[in-house]
Write a protein that holds these residues in place. Structure first.
Motif, PDB file in Angstrom:
ATOM      1  N   GLU A  62      22.174  22.353 -17.845  1.00 14.57           N
ATOM      2  CA  GLU A  62      22.577  22.028 -16.463  1.00 14.57           C
ATOM      3  C   GLU A  62      21.450  21.280 -15.736  1.00 14.57           C
ATOM      4  O   GLU A  62      21.701  20.308 -15.031  1.00 14.57           O
ATOM      5  CB  GLU A  62      22.889  23.314 -15.673  1.00 14.57           C
ATOM      6  N   VAL A  63      20.225  21.741 -15.949  1.00 16.91           N
ATOM      7  CA  VAL A  63      19.083  21.076 -15.301  1.00 16.91           C
ATOM      8  C   VAL A  63      18.959  19.646 -15.836  1.00 16.91           C
ATOM      9  O   VAL A  63      18.709  18.698 -15.093  1.00 16.91           O
ATOM     10  CB  VAL A  63      17.777  21.867 -15.551  1.00 16.91           C
ATOM     11  N   GLN A  64      19.188  19.524 -17.123  1.00 19.23           N
ATOM     12  CA  GLN A  64      19.083  18.205 -17.765  1.00 19.23           C
ATOM     13  C   GLN A  64      20.095  17.219 -17.156  1.00 19.23           C
ATOM     14  O   GLN A  64      19.781  16.047 -16.943  1.00 19.23           O
ATOM     15  CB  GLN A  64      19.331  18.375 -19.263  1.00 19.23           C
ATOM     16  N   GLN A  65      21.280  17.723 -16.853  1.00 21.38           N
ATOM     17  CA  GLN A  65      22.300  16.842 -16.252  1.00 21.38           C
ATOM     18  C   GLN A  65      21.858  16.344 -14.878  1.00 21.38           C
ATOM     19  O   GLN A  65      22.035  15.173 -14.540  1.00 21.38           O
ATOM     20  CB  GLN A  65      23.622  17.592 -16.092  1.00 21.38           C
ATOM     21  N   VAL A  66      21.275  17.256 -14.100  1.00 23.57           N
ATOM     22  CA  VAL A  66      20.781  16.839 -12.776  1.00 23.57           C
ATOM     23  C   VAL A  66      19.658  15.814 -12.968  1.00 23.57           C
ATOM     24  O   VAL A  66      19.589  14.797 -12.268  1.00 23.57           O
ATOM     25  CB  VAL A  66      20.276  18.051 -11.957  1.00 23.57           C
TER      26      VAL A  66
END
Ligand code: AGP
Length: 613
Positions: free
Chosen positions: A458-462
């Motif tokens: 999820e952090v990677q997507q942001v």
């Protein structure tokens, strides 16, 4: 730091295990042991001290078999001793376990098992596991099912390896959360298992890595991986490079990413030998701290640079709150030139991962020269800062290679928390009940960090959405204000994006003028005592058209309604929350730099150890 090695095949397991453990020796440990199935019976050799002692024991009482497991232990529950060393044997003498991690609910489980008539042979939490497994074996359940059911009872993050003399054709391994890795190695008609790649590299380069909540059943001709719910999994095979640097990175692309993930284990090791969960007490023997001196301390000055100084800022809140001693945080390069006011009742506490930072060493010398008592929190063993100090706390993170410090940030946060609790007890400012609660909270930390790591995608997507930003503003308050500084520093140093950090309350005094659609604002707003204040800052940023990112407690709809992007963290006791809130910020900076194709581990103009002024 605990290490695991296991072998099944046609060769003698004993020398393979001993050599594998030797490859993990650099991580540090205080006892070691191995178990081998010899003539249908489990034979254990274990002792306190170094591997040389275990080798001598094995020479004196040889043990030989084609299946075995071994372990190096860094004590968490129970002193370093032969009886607390792994492997741990069950009551039947037929099941044996080695384990990394902390069983968070071990006191409850031990009581439960004792009521069922189990007698314990060690003071460790790990022994619980073997008794639980034995509880579930039988009535049609074999070893695999026994392990699977036992794992449902325990809380926390774990890596474990188990074997049974009733099923000598298999080794069962499991990983829950991120208490370090579990890697399976393929040989020709033989299989290996370890906590770390170096332990098996001399035998194989073909590996798979267990994910959290997976189990592996190794037989000599292969491995079957399944989830804890019994679903079969096809794990990707990794071919480990012959280049030693790439080999050390294992499953990760960069050391920074590896080290972010290593925080679960580093934090487990940080607690090892220092926290007595039963008595609710902290021991920091290397500090040479007496009750008399604790009561005499009038002021603590924490001196450090960069990330280490941010850890010190968190420490200020902790020590002032818990031990009621005034704390100043002084950037080391400034401290040395400002004729600091210190005396023999002042502690100057230096924090440094390298222990060789010129400014920090000079600050320590200046403090000593002016008559202060000098302490250090240092990672690099044997470094100058360790040697210069009157008392010290050594970080237990293992070597940190990435220039951007990550695990050497969260470890001192926990060290400072433990120091505050110890000072609070010795000075009489911390009621016993409160102390027990603060100590008990520590056992949650490794797993809570693991839960943040599970949200990496999820952090990677942001990060992908934000990778081209030119500027960012980081805001925090109270104990999480330094995390804003640390998050901004991480972004600056590896992604070269301009990032500024402010205590959120300062916004109205100037920085809010910067906020528009081109200035993303990242707000750290977990449910801590400053939560409501942070919400109003987020609203103000949003009202000015800002793109808002929030670090928020799971289930908190108020903060996330205002946010364009959310980094979720699990609810954490507020005094420990910085250990958790910083993790998504480390991952965010890492993935942005990675998307920008930058040299994450060796950013331009920076060095791991800044030995010049
Ligand atoms: C951290 O990411 C930085 N590379 C830097 O700020 C570092 O924390 C600082 O130079 C202090 O280093 P030390 O911990 O080795 O003393």
């Amino acid at each position: 730091m605990c290490g695991i090695v296991g072998y099944i095949g046609d060769r003698d397991a004993t020398p393979i295990i001993l050599n594998g453990l030797k490859r993990l020796e650099y991580r540090g440990y205080d006892s070691a042991g191995l178990a081998v199935i010899q003539d249908g019976k489990i034979e254990i050799r274990r002792d306190a001290g170094k591997l040389a002692q275990l080798s001598t024991l094995v020479n004196d009482q040889p043990v030989c078999g084609h299946i075995g497991i071994g372990h190096t232990r860094w004590a968490t529950h129970g002193a370093p001793s032969a009886r607390n060393a792994h492997p741990h044997l069950g009551t039947t003498g037929k099941v044996v376990v080695v384990h990394n991690g902390i069983v968070e609910n071990f006191l409850e489980l031990r009581e439960e098992l004792a009521d069922e008539g189990v007698a314990f042979n060690s003071d460790t939490d790990s022994e619980i596991l073997v008794h639980l497994i034995e509880r579930y074996i039988g009535g049609g359940n074999g070893l695999v099912e026994g392990v699977r059911l036992a794992l449902k009872d325990i809380k926390g993050a774990h890596g474990l390896v188990v074997m049974s003399s009733d099923e000598p054709d298999k080794i069962v391994a499991a990983r829950i959360g991120n208490a370090g890795g579990v890697v399976v190695g393929f040989g020709e008609g033989e299989m290996f298992i370890a906590s770390d790649v170096p332990a098996i590299l001399e035998h194989t380069r073909k590996t798979i890595f267990l994910e959290s909540s997976q189990m592996a059943v190794l037989k000599k001709d292969g491995v079957a991986v399944q989830t804890l719910d019994g679903k079969r999994v096809e794990s990707p095979i990794h071919s480990i490079s012959w280049d030693p640097v790439a080999a050390e990175k294992g499953e990760y692309r960069h050391f920074m990413q590896k080290e972010i993930h290593e925080q679960v284990r580093a934090l487990t090791d940080t607690l090892a030998g220092r926290v007595d969960f039963e008595k609710g007490q902290i021991r920091l023997p290397e500090l040479n701290l007496t009750p008399e001196f604790s009561k005499r301390v009038e002021k603590i000055i924490i001196t450090a640079c960069g990330t280490a100084a941010h850890a010190g800022m968190v420490g200020k809140t902790l020590i002032e709150r818990i031990a009621r001693i005034p704390v100043e945080v002084d950037i080391a390069s400034e401290f040395r030139y400002r004729e600091p006011l210190v005396n023999e009742n002042t502690v100057v506490l230096a924090i440094s991962q390298s222990g060789e930072t010129a400014d920090t060493l000079a600050a320590m010398e200046e403090a000593r020269h002016r008559g202060a008592v000098v302490w250090s929190i240092v990672n690099a063993i044997g470094s100058q800062a360790m040697r210069l100090a009157d008392g010290q706390i050594s970080m237990q993170t293992g070597p940190e290679i990435g220039v951007a410090s990550t695990k050497a940030f969260t470890a001192p946060l926990v060290d400072l928390y433990m120091l505050a609790v110890l000072l609070g007890e010795l000075r009489g400012t911390l009621p016993a009940e409160e102390r027990r609660k603060l100590v008990s909270d520590l056992r949650l930390i490794p797993d809570l960090v693991g839960k943040c790591l599970n949200r990496e995608k999820e952090v990677q997507q942001v990060a992908r959405a934000m990778k081209d930003v030119k500027n960012m503003l980081y805001l925090g308050r109270g104990i999480n204000m330094p995390i804003a500084y640390e998050g901004a520093l991480k972004l600056k140093e590896i992604s070269y994006i301009h990032a500024e950090a402010y205590p959120a309350g300062e916004m109205k005094h100037g920085p809010i003028a910067l906020v528009d659609q081109d200035m993303p604002v990242l707000a750290i707003a977990p449910r801590d005592p400053w939560y409501e204040k942070m919400l109003s800052q987020i609203e103000q940023a949003k009202a000015r058209g800002g793109n808002v990112l929030v670090v928020s407690t799971e289930g908190d709809e108020r903060a996330t309604k205002l946010a364009d992007h959310t980094f979720w963290v699990t609810e954490t006791p507020w005094m420990l929350s910085p250990v958790i809130t910083v993790v998504p910020l480390q991952l965010f900076a890492y993935h942005i730099a990675s998307y920008r194709g930058l040299d994450v581990d060796q950013p331009r103009n920076l060095a791991k150890s800044v030995t010049v002024e």
